[in-house]
Design a protein around this motif. Structure first.
Motif, PDB file in Angstrom:
ATOM      1  N   THR A 107       0.847  -1.181   0.000  1.00 32.87           N
ATOM      2  CA  THR A 107       0.000   0.000   0.000  1.00 32.87           C
ATOM      3  C   THR A 107       0.884   1.232   0.000  1.00 32.87           C
ATOM      4  OG1 THR A 107      -1.634  -1.198   1.270  1.00 32.87           O
ATOM      5  CG2 THR A 107      -1.871   1.168   1.219  1.00 32.87           C
ATOM      6  N   SER A 114      -5.437   4.262   6.823  1.00 34.94           N
ATOM      7  CA  SER A 114      -5.618   3.356   5.680  1.00 34.94           C
ATOM      8  C   SER A 114      -5.298   1.914   6.073  1.00 34.94           C
ATOM      9  CB  SER A 114      -4.722   3.782   4.521  1.00 34.94           C
ATOM     10  OG  SER A 114      -3.368   3.610   4.869  1.00 34.94           O
ATOM     11  N   ASP A 115      -5.903   0.993   5.352  1.00 34.26           N
ATOM     12  CA  ASP A 115      -5.678  -0.426   5.600  1.00 34.26           C
ATOM     13  C   ASP A 115      -4.488  -0.910   4.773  1.00 34.26           C
ATOM     14  OD1 ASP A 115      -7.811  -0.732   7.332  1.00 34.26           O
ATOM     15  OD2 ASP A 115      -9.226  -1.117   5.708  1.00 34.26           O
ATOM     16  N   SER A 117      -2.031  -3.646   2.726  1.00 33.86           N
ATOM     17  CA  SER A 117      -2.260  -4.827   1.881  1.00 33.86           C
ATOM     18  C   SER A 117      -1.523  -6.048   2.402  1.00 33.86           C
ATOM     19  CB  SER A 117      -1.786  -4.549   0.459  1.00 33.86           C
ATOM     20  OG  SER A 117      -2.548  -3.523  -0.104  1.00 33.86           O
ATOM     21  N   GLY A 119      -0.913  -8.259   5.743  1.00 37.59           N
ATOM     22  CA  GLY A 119      -1.399  -8.493   7.097  1.00 37.59           C
ATOM     23  C   GLY A 119      -0.244  -8.697   8.061  1.00 37.59           C
ATOM     24  N   SER A 126      -4.172  -9.624  14.923  1.00 43.33           N
ATOM     25  CA  SER A 126      -3.952  -8.772  13.760  1.00 43.33           C
ATOM     26  C   SER A 126      -3.671  -7.333  14.166  1.00 43.33           C
ATOM     27  CB  SER A 126      -5.174  -8.828  12.858  1.00 43.33           C
ATOM     28  OG  SER A 126      -5.000  -7.996  11.744  1.00 43.33           O
ATOM     29  N   ARG A 129      -3.495  -1.357  11.608  1.00 40.07           N
ATOM     30  CA  ARG A 129      -2.973  -0.156  10.955  1.00 40.07           C
ATOM     31  C   ARG A 129      -1.479  -0.298  10.725  1.00 40.07           C
ATOM     32  NH1 ARG A 129      -7.255   0.410   9.240  1.00 40.07           N
ATOM     33  NH2 ARG A 129      -8.926   1.521  10.248  1.00 40.07           N
ATOM     34  N   GLY A 151      -5.764 -14.071   2.315  1.00 40.92           N
ATOM     35  CA  GLY A 151      -7.047 -13.567   2.802  1.00 40.92           C
ATOM     36  C   GLY A 151      -7.910 -14.601   3.481  1.00 40.92           C
ATOM     37  N   ARG A 156      -9.215  -9.880   4.910  1.00 41.11           N
ATOM     38  CA  ARG A 156      -9.258  -9.228   3.606  1.00 41.11           C
ATOM     39  C   ARG A 156      -8.055  -8.343   3.342  1.00 41.11           C
ATOM     40  NH1 ARG A 156     -10.882  -3.851   3.715  1.00 41.11           N
ATOM     41  NH2 ARG A 156     -11.553  -3.145   5.762  1.00 41.11           N
ATOM     42  N   ASN A 157      -7.357  -7.923   4.362  1.00 39.27           N
ATOM     43  CA  ASN A 157      -6.222  -7.029   4.174  1.00 39.27           C
ATOM     44  C   ASN A 157      -4.904  -7.771   3.998  1.00 39.27           C
ATOM     45  OD1 ASN A 157      -7.906  -4.867   4.362  1.00 39.27           O
ATOM     46  ND2 ASN A 157      -7.572  -4.558   6.532  1.00 39.27           N
ATOM     47  N   SER A 159      -3.989  -9.331   1.074  1.00 40.11           N
ATOM     48  CA  SER A 159      -3.979  -9.696  -0.345  1.00 40.11           C
ATOM     49  C   SER A 159      -2.574  -9.862  -0.892  1.00 40.11           C
ATOM     50  CB  SER A 159      -4.732  -8.646  -1.158  1.00 40.11           C
ATOM     51  OG  SER A 159      -4.115  -7.379  -1.010  1.00 40.11           O
TER      52      SER A 159
END
Length: 172
Positions: A107, A114-115, A117, A119, A126, A129, A151, A156-157, A159
């Protein structure tokens, strides 16, 4: 006439080459060679799929660092691990916001809200941020870097992949 001579000459060369080739066979002495302890590999246990498995049995592209390797390489944080893992880079927009990339996926957003990409988790908790993933290593048992989309297991974060940090358990 020329094509018949050419084919015959080619066949003759192939037969000659096959006749000159001698097969080589391995010879067995009857007793197995002694195994050198330095040549044997230790079994590395990872929890990349949320259960303990041998690194050789995990069907994921993974890089694992155990406590001994982290101490030997003087790794102080994620930036030191990222520089030693293939396909992993870490840049920082500012000192509090690391930007982690695995295989080029990451990212570029510099917002604290913001999230990411990739993890990042500590002891399977988790870190939501990117700013919170700028941490120092203290009593670390191992670090696992999983490449590719994660994922299904990591949300979902994840990817681009996942970076899992596991701390040492206190002595009983």
């Amino acid at each position: 006439m020329k094509t018949i001579i050419g084919k015959t000459a080619s066949a003759a060369v192939l037969i000659l080459a096959a006749g000159l080739a001698t097969p080589t066979f391995a010879q067995s002495t009857g007793t197995p060679a002694p195994q050198d302890e330095a040549a044997s590999l230790d079994d590395i246990i990872v929890t990349a799929q949320r259960r303990e498995q041998s690194l050789q049995d995990v069907p994921i592209a993974i890089t694992a660092f155990d406590a001994e390797t982290l101490e030997r390489t003087a790794a102080q944080g994620i930036q030191d691990v990222a520089s030693k893992a293939p396909g992993v880079t870490l840049t920082q927009f500012n000192i509090g916001e690391p930007q982690l990339y695995i295989r080029g996926v990451g990212t570029t957003s510099d917002s604290a809200a913001s999230d990411p990409s990739i993890g990042v988790s500590i002891d399977e908790v988790s870190i939501g941020r990117a700013g919170a993933s700028s941490l120092a290593f203290l009593d670390i048992e191992r670090v696992e870097i999983l490449r590719g989309p994660q994922g299904t297991l990591y949300g979902r974060n994840a990817s681009g992949g996942a970076l899992n940090v596991y701390t040492r358990k206190p002595p009983a």
